[in-house]
Enzyme design. Structure first.
Site, mmCIF file in Angstrom:
data_model
loop_
_atom_site.group_PDB
_atom_site.id
_atom_site.type_symbol
_atom_site.label_atom_id
_atom_site.label_comp_id
_atom_site.label_asym_id
_atom_site.label_seq_id
_atom_site.Cartn_x
_atom_site.Cartn_y
_atom_site.Cartn_z
ATOM 1 N N SER A 152 0.837 -1.191 0.000
ATOM 2 C CA SER A 152 0.000 0.000 0.000
ATOM 3 C C SER A 152 0.882 1.255 0.000
ATOM 4 C CB SER A 152 -0.970 -0.042 1.185
ATOM 5 O OG SER A 152 -1.963 0.938 1.053
ATOM 6 N N ASP A 198 -9.436 -3.899 -5.408
ATOM 7 C CA ASP A 198 -8.867 -2.946 -4.470
ATOM 8 C C ASP A 198 -9.644 -1.634 -4.504
ATOM 9 O OD1 ASP A 198 -7.231 -1.344 -2.884
ATOM 10 O OD2 ASP A 198 -5.392 -2.207 -3.689
ATOM 11 N N HIS A 229 -7.508 -5.299 -1.431
ATOM 12 C CA HIS A 229 -6.301 -4.540 -1.099
ATOM 13 C C HIS A 229 -5.297 -5.319 -0.255
ATOM 14 C CE1 HIS A 229 -3.993 -0.858 -0.573
ATOM 15 N NE2 HIS A 229 -4.003 -1.035 0.736
#
Length: 280
Positions: A152, A198, A229
């Site tokens: 991320s 995501d 995600h």
């Protein structure tokens, strides 16, 4: 499953025992198979050492994982950092998994849960510098074979680190998030892994344009996994199937892994697509 069996010489270290390591050879480990590249447990016995918080190092704290076999020469090293509001534990599975396949791995806790990608990138660079110069495993680390990886905002930090430090040899950005999409300074072999569902770092808004903007003369690849995600935050055979051969091929320069990178795996339900810059 690795089992703790003895305290290592370094304070806070625990030796973890797995299958016997292969004999000394320039290419570390046995010839790869489809089963091996998917395996969470590789052929090397490993040790784990806690790294406490300290001032002036440029990173917070973390955990070192490394092969115990000293007959193999220096190992490539990978620094791994989590994403926004994530602790080290979310990426900790990479430590024993990758170390057991013949890497030194440093999983990091960020300075702050809200650190932005560029801050995380600077922490990755500081961690690599410390690994090479001051860590208890510095004699096991090859300073010419260093990689960064993160999830991320840590994935965005991974690209930022490789952009800022062109000598980094490989980068793996996991569902990366960064407001910047172009990183023209990257020279590392770079794999970007996105996730189809995501809703935080959509592939259309992040992973795909980041991949499309890569201009590195070295190899790069794009993977789009089925799922959301956090799909890379735990071991799956698919995660290993993509990440391990990439690091083996481009961080270790082990051409035995070329067929697992190019043309890549046969399509199945675990991923949407795989693109790369074949041939390798």
């Amino acid at each position: 499953m690795w089992a703790a069996v003895a305290a290592a010489a370094t304070v806070g270290a625990v030796v973890l025992v797995g299958p016997q390591a292969s004999a000394a050879q320039p290419q570390k480990g046995p010839d790869p198979t489809e089963q091996l590249v998917k395996s969470q447990t590789g052929p090397f016995d490993i040790a784990r050492t806690s790294v406490p918080a300290g001032s002036g190092r440029g990173f917070n704290k973390g955990t070192l994982y490394y092969p115990t076999d000293t007959s193999q020469g220096a190992y490539a090293a990978v620094a791994v950092i989590p994403g926004f509001f994530e602790g080290e534990y979310t990426q900790s599975w990479f430590g024993p998994a990758l170390a057991s396949h013949g890497f030194v791995v440093f999983t990091l806790e960020t300075h702050g849960l809200f650190d932005f990608p560029d801050q995380r990138g600077d922490q990755l660079i500081a961690a690599l510098d410390w690994l090479v110069a001051s860590s208890p495993v510095k004699d096991r680390v090859d300073p010419a074979r260093l990689a960064v990886m993160g999830h991320s905002m840590g994935g965005g930090g991974t690209l930022a680190a490789a952009n800022k430090r062109p000598s980094i040899k490989a980068a793996v950005a996991l569902t990366p998030w960064h407001m910047t999409k172009r990183f023209p300074g990257i020279e590392a072999a770079t794999m970007i892994i996105g996730a189809q569902s995501d809703s935080i770092a959509s592939v259309s808004g992040h992973a795909e344009p980041m991949y499309a903007a890569l201009t590195s003369p070295d190899e790069h690849a794009y993977v789009e996994l089925t799922g959301g995600h956090f799909v890379t935050n735990s071991y799956t055979a698919t995660n290993m199937r993509f990440i391990l051969p990439w690091l083996k091929r481009f961080l270790d320069s082990d051409t035995r892994y070329s067929p697992f990178v190019c043309p890549g795996p046969a399509q199945d339900s675990t991923f949407v697509e795989y693109r790369n810059t074949c041939p390798v």
